[in-house]
Write a protein that holds these residues in place. Structure first.
Motif, short mmCIF file in Angstrom:
data_model
loop_
_atom_site.label_atom_id
_atom_site.label_comp_id
_atom_site.label_asym_id
_atom_site.label_seq_id
_atom_site.Cartn_x
_atom_site.Cartn_y
_atom_site.Cartn_z
N PRO A 1 0.81 -1.22 0.00
CA PRO A 1 0.00 0.00 0.00
C PRO A 1 0.84 1.27 0.00
O PRO A 1 1.84 1.37 0.71
CB PRO A 1 -0.81 -0.12 1.30
N LEU A 2 0.42 2.22 -0.82
CA LEU A 2 1.07 3.52 -0.88
C LEU A 2 0.57 4.38 0.27
O LEU A 2 -0.60 4.28 0.67
CB LEU A 2 0.77 4.21 -2.21
N SER A 3 1.43 5.23 0.78
CA SER A 3 0.98 6.17 1.81
C SER A 3 0.05 7.20 1.18
O SER A 3 0.08 7.44 -0.04
CB SER A 3 2.18 6.87 2.44
N VAL A 4 -0.78 7.82 2.01
CA VAL A 4 -1.68 8.85 1.51
C VAL A 4 -0.87 10.00 0.92
O VAL A 4 -1.23 10.56 -0.13
CB VAL A 4 -2.61 9.35 2.64
N ALA A 5 0.24 10.33 1.56
CA ALA A 5 1.09 11.41 1.05
C ALA A 5 1.65 11.06 -0.33
O ALA A 5 1.71 11.93 -1.22
CB ALA A 5 2.23 11.68 2.03
N ALA B 1 -1.17 11.34 -2.93
CA ALA B 1 -1.44 12.75 -3.21
C ALA B 1 -0.36 13.33 -4.10
O ALA B 1 -0.66 14.06 -5.07
CB ALA B 1 -1.53 13.53 -1.90
N ARG B 2 0.89 13.01 -3.80
CA ARG B 2 2.00 13.53 -4.61
C ARG B 2 1.91 13.02 -6.05
O ARG B 2 2.09 13.78 -7.01
CB ARG B 2 3.33 13.13 -3.99
N ASP B 3 1.62 11.73 -6.22
CA ASP B 3 1.50 11.16 -7.57
C ASP B 3 0.36 11.80 -8.35
O ASP B 3 0.42 11.88 -9.59
CB ASP B 3 1.30 9.65 -7.49
N LEU B 4 -0.68 12.23 -7.64
CA LEU B 4 -1.82 12.85 -8.31
C LEU B 4 -1.66 14.36 -8.46
O LEU B 4 -2.54 15.02 -9.02
CB LEU B 4 -3.11 12.55 -7.52
N GLY B 5 -0.55 14.89 -7.94
CA GLY B 5 -0.27 16.31 -8.11
C GLY B 5 -1.06 17.23 -7.22
O GLY B 5 -1.31 18.38 -7.57
N VAL B 6 -1.46 16.73 -6.05
CA VAL B 6 -2.21 17.55 -5.10
C VAL B 6 -1.59 17.40 -3.71
O VAL B 6 -0.79 16.50 -3.47
CB VAL B 6 -3.71 17.16 -5.04
#
Length: 346
Positions: free
Chosen positions: A244-248, A251-256
């Protein structure tokens, strides 16, 4: 003139005939898997001769059609009279893949419906049928990933996204991927018999035919996002179950920013991203418990839990029992259902 070596020249008429219409940017895997089931059922061994089944890619202008992966397929026949087929199957792909079916192809499908030829939609092919009004009053299957897209376009329809395929009278639809093989096997079973269907799936290394009501692997049903950002985040979680990816990181991968992503989740689903991740991984764990004999330790590894103890604790909080007890209950329920079916059978 038909060549003498062509098996269609001497063989009896096929028992199952299917014409395919490929939408621009169609999904090659769904089309190829469906056709391979027909191919393997059509002949003895792995001869691939179209004897018991016949299939053809249809077109209004005979121009090659490009799939979403870039591979092009050349049509074999012009549209003509749809009644020469038992079924016409539209193969969809990318939602924004271009202009969609041509007016000639749409008219052909409507003519097929008027002639009571069976109509099918693979992957997003059901969108094409629905746009023509050909799914009005019918149940239809849509992938969980495109569930909201369908609702946004067809507000009065309620797609089924918790089954791998749906057959409603003379309409057939499936969620795409390997479900295309199981829908094709359903038709082979219907027209050629169960042995032919099992043979095709066995050669394709698929254990056994699945019924249409088998749940789709994917998001839990309660996660039905409307927000595009939330949908993209959920897909990232789904694609990284084992690690699992962290929420951070999501968010970073989605540009937000993380806080923006959390606000979108709260507004759209009413839960934080971390809770959604746990629900997705628990849904996968339940599926593996119900369908496989894998150990709890292995399932924990495959669904991103630290270890078996972690999975057991989270599972108990969600289900009120351990994974082993839950699995036992599922097995007993399945056994009871099988006994009821035996009693009801003539």
């Amino acid at each position: 003139m038909t060549h003498p070596a062509d098996p269609r020249a001497t063989a009896p008429a096929p028992r199952l005939t299917i014409g395919f219409i490929l939408a621009p940017r169609f999904t090659l895997s769904a089309f190829a898997t469906f056709v391979d089931v027909l191919r393997l059922a059509a002949d003895d061994g792995d001869g691939s001769r179209p004897i018991r089944c016949r299939w053809s890619v249809l077109s209004a202008d005979m121009a090659p059609v490009q799939s979403s992966c870039g591979v092009r397929i050349e049509p074999e026949e012009r549209l003509g009279d749809p009644s020469r087929f038992d079924y016409i199957v539209a193969v969809g792909g990318l939602i924004d893949g271009g202009p969609g079916l041509s007016s000639e192809e749409g008219a052909f499908l409507q003519k097929a419906a008027a002639q009571r030829v069976g109509l099918g939609g693979l992957c997003t092919g059901v969108f094409a049928l629905a746009r023509l009004g050909l799914m009005d009053g019918y149940r239809c299957c849509v992938s969980w990933f495109h569930h909201q897209d369908f609702l946004s376009e067809f507000e009065r329809m309620r797609p089924i996204s918790d089954q791998i395929f749906v057959v409603d009278r003379d309409r057939l639809s499936c969620s795409g991927g390997v479900s295309a093989a199981h829908l094709a096997a359903f038709l082979v079973d219907r027209h050629l018999g169960r042995a032919a269907a099992r043979k095709s799936l066995s050669i394709l290394m698929i254990d056994e035919p699945m019924q249409g009501d088998r749940p789709q692997p994917g998001l839990p049903l309660e996660l039905s996002p409307r927000d595009p950002l939330v949908r993209r985040a959920l897909l990232a979680m789904q694609q990284n179950l084992h690690a699992p990816l962290s929420v951070a990181r999501i968010a970073r991968d989605l540009g937000v920013g993380r806080r923006k992503l959390e606000r979108h989740f709260s507004s759209d689903l009413g839960i934080p991203p971390a809770d959604a991740s746990v629900r997705i991984r628990l849904a996968q764990a339940r599926m593996l418990l119900a369908r496989t004999d894998r150990t709890v330790t292995r399932i924990a590894e495959e669904t991103g839990f630290c270890d078996a103890s972690h999975l057991i604790r989270v599972f108990r909080e969600s289900e009120g029992m351990t994974p082993d007890l839950w699995r036992q209950g599922q097995a007993e329920a399945g056994s009871d259902a099988g006994q009821l079916t035996d009693v009801a059978s003539p």
